[in-house]
Scaffold this motif. Structure first.
Motif, PDB file in Angstrom:
ATOM      1  N   ILE A   1       0.836  -1.200   0.000  1.00 11.51           N
ATOM      2  CA  ILE A   1       0.000   0.000   0.000  1.00 11.51           C
ATOM      3  C   ILE A   1       0.876   1.257   0.000  1.00 11.51           C
ATOM      4  N   LEU A   2       2.036   1.160   0.639  1.00  8.91           N
ATOM      5  CA  LEU A   2       2.960   2.305   0.632  1.00  8.91           C
ATOM      6  C   LEU A   2       3.405   2.629  -0.793  1.00  8.91           C
ATOM      7  N   ASP A   3       3.675   1.579  -1.578  1.00  4.85           N
ATOM      8  CA  ASP A   3       4.068   1.794  -2.976  1.00  4.85           C
ATOM      9  C   ASP A   3       2.941   2.455  -3.759  1.00  4.85           C
ATOM     10  N   ILE A   4       1.722   2.040  -3.450  1.00  2.00           N
ATOM     11  CA  ILE A   4       0.570   2.589  -4.177  1.00  2.00           C
ATOM     12  C   ILE A   4       0.406   4.077  -3.838  1.00  2.00           C
ATOM     13  N   ILE A   5       0.395   4.366  -2.537  1.00  2.00           N
ATOM     14  CA  ILE A   5       0.201   5.754  -2.108  1.00  2.00           C
ATOM     15  C   ILE A   5       1.327   6.649  -2.635  1.00  2.00           C
ATOM     16  N   ALA A   6       2.552   6.089  -2.666  1.00  2.86           N
ATOM     17  CA  ALA A   6       3.719   6.872  -3.109  1.00  2.86           C
ATOM     18  C   ALA A   6       3.563   7.402  -4.527  1.00  2.86           C
ATOM     19  N   LEU A   7       2.694   6.780  -5.308  1.00  5.95           N
ATOM     20  CA  LEU A   7       2.533   7.233  -6.690  1.00  5.95           C
ATOM     21  C   LEU A   7       1.724   8.523  -6.786  1.00  5.95           C
ATOM     22  N   GLY A   8       1.169   8.983  -5.661  1.00  5.15           N
ATOM     23  CA  GLY A   8       0.548  10.301  -5.659  1.00  5.15           C
ATOM     24  C   GLY A   8      -0.962  10.309  -5.850  1.00  5.15           C
ATOM     25  N   PHE A   9      -1.619   9.196  -5.586  1.00  8.20           N
ATOM     26  CA  PHE A   9      -3.083   9.180  -5.700  1.00  8.20           C
ATOM     27  C   PHE A   9      -3.694  10.204  -4.736  1.00  8.20           C
ATOM     28  N   ASP A  10      -4.826  10.739  -5.141  1.00  7.66           N
ATOM     29  CA  ASP A  10      -5.520  11.736  -4.340  1.00  7.66           C
ATOM     30  C   ASP A  10      -6.264  11.033  -3.186  1.00  7.66           C
ATOM     31  N   PRO A  11      -5.912  11.334  -1.919  1.00  5.33           N
ATOM     32  CA  PRO A  11      -6.528  10.604  -0.791  1.00  5.33           C
ATOM     33  C   PRO A  11      -8.036  10.830  -0.692  1.00  5.33           C
ATOM     34  N   LYS A  12      -8.498  11.962  -1.194  1.00 10.75           N
ATOM     35  CA  LYS A  12      -9.946  12.209  -1.113  1.00 10.75           C
ATOM     36  C   LYS A  12     -10.714  11.332  -2.083  1.00 10.75           C
ATOM     37  N   LYS A  13     -10.035  10.909  -3.150  1.00 12.42           N
ATOM     38  CA  LYS A  13     -10.755  10.168  -4.184  1.00 12.42           C
ATOM     39  C   LYS A  13     -10.274   8.721  -4.328  1.00 12.42           C
ATOM     40  N   THR A  14      -9.379   8.303  -3.440  1.00  9.02           N
ATOM     41  CA  THR A  14      -8.809   6.961  -3.590  1.00  9.02           C
ATOM     42  C   THR A  14      -9.094   6.134  -2.347  1.00  9.02           C
ATOM     43  N   HIS A  15      -9.709   4.985  -2.540  1.00 12.19           N
ATOM     44  CA  HIS A  15     -10.144   4.170  -1.404  1.00 12.19           C
ATOM     45  C   HIS A  15      -9.551   2.781  -1.501  1.00 12.19           C
ATOM     46  N   ILE A  16      -8.676   2.488  -0.555  1.00 11.79           N
ATOM     47  CA  ILE A  16      -7.973   1.210  -0.560  1.00 11.79           C
ATOM     48  C   ILE A  16      -8.569   0.319   0.526  1.00 11.79           C
ATOM     49  N   PHE A  17      -8.708  -0.963   0.227  1.00  9.45           N
ATOM     50  CA  PHE A  17      -9.220  -1.884   1.249  1.00  9.45           C
ATOM     51  C   PHE A  17      -8.653  -3.280   1.071  1.00  9.45           C
ATOM     52  N   LEU A  18      -8.465  -3.964   2.211  1.00 12.86           N
ATOM     53  CA  LEU A  18      -8.069  -5.377   2.193  1.00 12.86           C
ATOM     54  C   LEU A  18      -9.345  -6.219   2.202  1.00 12.86           C
ATOM     55  N   ASN A  19      -9.379  -7.255   1.401  1.00 12.83           N
ATOM     56  CA  ASN A  19     -10.587  -8.087   1.369  1.00 12.83           C
ATOM     57  C   ASN A  19     -10.925  -8.668   2.738  1.00 12.83           C
ATOM     58  N   THR A  20      -9.888  -9.133   3.465  1.00 10.50           N
ATOM     59  CA  THR A  20     -10.190  -9.773   4.760  1.00 10.50           C
ATOM     60  C   THR A  20     -10.717  -8.754   5.771  1.00 10.50           C
ATOM     61  N   GLU A  21     -10.424  -7.469   5.543  1.00  9.58           N
ATOM     62  CA  GLU A  21     -10.864  -6.450   6.502  1.00  9.58           C
ATOM     63  C   GLU A  21     -12.169  -5.756   6.095  1.00  9.58           C
TER      64      GLU A  21
END
Ligand code: TRP
Length: 590
Positions: free
Chosen positions: A351-371
């Protein structure tokens, strides 16, 4: 008997030729006449030794690269000094006489001990090999191998392995002619006519002899969990029934977002499903959602990153939300060697690699399936109820040995394709940027989406970044093979070492040859990688031309790639450190 050679081998040794000679119903009788022929071969070698010396010189190149001598050199030289060809079984003698007289490396195997599929392949290095004397060893890179499934039967460098050799009881025999440099039809005719002559002596009327040339085939496999071989991307589009991103849709795309992306021009993203619908509705003012994902199993490598870089660009251009699924159960279910705790650890690391690419936190929603399962499970069930076991088996090629978790998994990967409609409380389109192997999941989603009241999900599909060792060696980069991938955490030194050592080169064999004939950027992995990571078209074109003309050397090309990646990765790692503090801004929680 089906024998083929791989494209990878032909790329490395374009002049190599392999021939098969099948002898059936062999009787294998020793006779005085064979001994007489043997004497003639000895005399022939003694008389023509100058010519033999020239041939030895010419045929030694391959072996010299590994500080070895041409395998027949020693025997030929001792025969030239008056030593006799040793006596074994008639068939072995015949084989050896032919090999020596023609100064050409051959192999001999008992057909009855072989499966009917053999492949000539270029080695990656590190393959297991059981040598004739039973000793096990590792194969060197760029060796030529004869393989039966994954077993190495013969190595060009080391010779025949333990299994399948001929003996005095062999009835059906396969001789193979191994030439890493070109060999003329005339040379092959001579070999065959010698074999015919000697076979007549040691065998009877019923014996048949048949010659064929080993041809290239192109067997490749692309499934979400397995990618192998030299991928024909056009054929894949036909196989999967997806559409090409043609000029019409690209033009439309450009006019909507008012810009272009190198990945589109360069056909890295080259296929789609229903992308035209996305554009049509977007023009009318209907927003859509982007959706992509990453099944954690290890560190992120460059082959993942470029897809997400493009996803980020799409998010910026269209100004739309993105759902980023982290199915931390997927690789746990699909592989034997990962615990759920491990995949979860990798999930947060990735997830750190993903966020590092500069996605907009207001419009980007990351989730783990198990969670996030609480939000997903009811939708997954509705989807799963509409997909039968037999559809899953035929779609993914699963056998009955698969665990029921992986059979259900596709329903979980489908959920984010319908979730936006739930979140927005109205039918909402979803566009999924991903590698083409993933479209298979979404084909199933499409089959059920409308009956559940959703749009069919659209995809925009890319090729794989080739592994360092080249197309065919590894269809896509694999997180499990150290020498094929560059990970985001690889140090500048490691990046340099991996590229210098492993990146498949399309350059000339020697400096002189390279300057004279130039290199081949189309098969050169460093160049191919630059098409993914050098955004400047002009620079890329110059590199292409300079390499092709021989002005730019292989090592110099590699250095350009090394610098490009190391500059990028240094920045990327800084951004990853900052990302650590921001994870929760992105996470969707139950
Ligand atoms: N199956 C993907 C993988 O193996 C992960 C994934 C989940 C995904 N959802 C996705 C990839 C949507 C692309 C688009 O990594």
């Amino acid at each position: 008997m089906k024998i083929t050679k791989t494209k990878r081998l032909s790329l490395k040794f374009p002049n190599s030729r392999f021939y098969g000679i099948v002898i059936k119903n062999l009787e294998n009788k020793h006779s005085k006449d064979l001994e007489k022929e043997k004497k003639k071969v000895e005399e022939y070698i003694v008389k023509n030794f100058d010519k033999f010396n020239e041939q030895i010189e010419e045929r030694s190149m391959f072996f010299k690269n590994y500080n070895k001598s041409f395998p027949l050199e020693y025997q030929l030289k001792t025969i030239a000094k008056g030593k006799e060809i040793p006596k074994h079984s008639a068939i072995k003698d015949l084989f050896f006489m032919t090999e020596l007289k023609n100064c050409t490396i051959m192999s001999a195997q008992d057909i009855d001990k072989l499966d009917d599929k053999l492949v000539f392949d270029l080695s990656i290095g590190g393959e297991d090999f059981i040598y004739m004397d039973g000793k096990s060893m590792k194969i060197k890179p760029d060796d030529i191998l004869l393989k039966q499934k994954e077993e190495v039967l013969i190595s060009h460098l080391y010779g025949a392995g333990k299994s399948t050799l001929i003996d005095k009881n062999s009835k059906d025999v396969l001789f193979l002619v191994w030439s890493d440099i070109s060999i003329s039809d005339n040379d092959i005719d001579k070999i065959v006519s010698d074999i015919k002559k000697y076979t007549k002596i040691i065998s009877g009327e019923k014996t048949t002899i048949e010659l064929f040339e080993v041809e290239e085939t192109n067997n490749f496999i692309v499934t979400p969990w397995d990618v192998k071989g030299d991928i024909d991307y056009d054929k894949l589009v036909r196989q999967f029934g997806t559409k090409k991103l043609d000029n019409k849709i690209l033009k439309e795309f450009k006019s909507v977002v008012k810009s272009d992306h190198p990945y589109l021009k360069r056909k890295i993203f080259y296929s789609h499903m229903y992308f035209d619908e996305i554009l049509k509705d977007y023009k009318k003012g209907d927003k859509f959602y982007l959706y992509t994902g990453r099944a954690p199993s290890g560190p992120v490598h460059m082959g993942h990153l470029f897809v997400w870089m493009f996803t980020k660009w799409l998010q910026d251009k269209f100004d739309v939300p993105l759902l980023f699924q982290i199915p931390d159960e997927e690789k746990f279910l699909a592989k034997d060697n990962l615990t759920l705790a491990e995949t979860k650890k990798w999930a947060y690391e990735n997830i750190l690699d993903i966020i590092a690419l500069g996605f907009d936190p207001k419009k980007t929603h990351i989730f783990l399936n198990t969670e996030y399962a609480g939000h997903m499970y009811s939708h997954a069930c509705k989807i799963a109820k509409k997909i039968t076991f037999s559809t899953i088996k035929s779609t993914f090629g699963f056998g009955n040995d698969k665990n029921i978790g992986i059979i259900f998994y596709t329903a979980m990967q489908s959920v984010p394709a319908v979730l936006p409609s739930v979140m927005e409380k109205k039918k909402t389109r979803v566009l999924i940027p991903c590698a083409i192997d993933q479209d298979v999941h979404f084909r199933l989603t499409r089959d059920v989406a409308e009956s559940l009241g959703y749009y069919k999900p659209a995809t925009i599909l890319c090729r794989f970044l080739p592994g360092l060792q080249g197309m065919g060696a590894q269809g896509k980069m694999s997180s499990s093979a150290e020498s094929t991938a560059i990970f985001t955490d690889d140090s500048p030194k490691t990046v340099r070492k991996k590229i210098m050592k492993h990146a498949f080169s399309g350059g000339g064999d020697t400096l002189e040859e390279h300057r004279k004939f130039g290199g081949n950027p189309d098969i050169d992995v460093s160049y191919q990688w630059l098409t993914f990571f050098e955004e400047d078209d002009k620079k890329l074109e110059k590199i292409y031309n300079d390499y092709k003309s021989g002005k730019l050397l292989s090592g110099e090309l590699k250095q350009i790639l090394i610098d490009k990646l190391n500059n990028f990765l240094e920045e990327h790692r800084k951004k990853k450190e900052i990302a650590r503090k921001n994870i929760e801004k992105f996470m969707l929680r139950d």
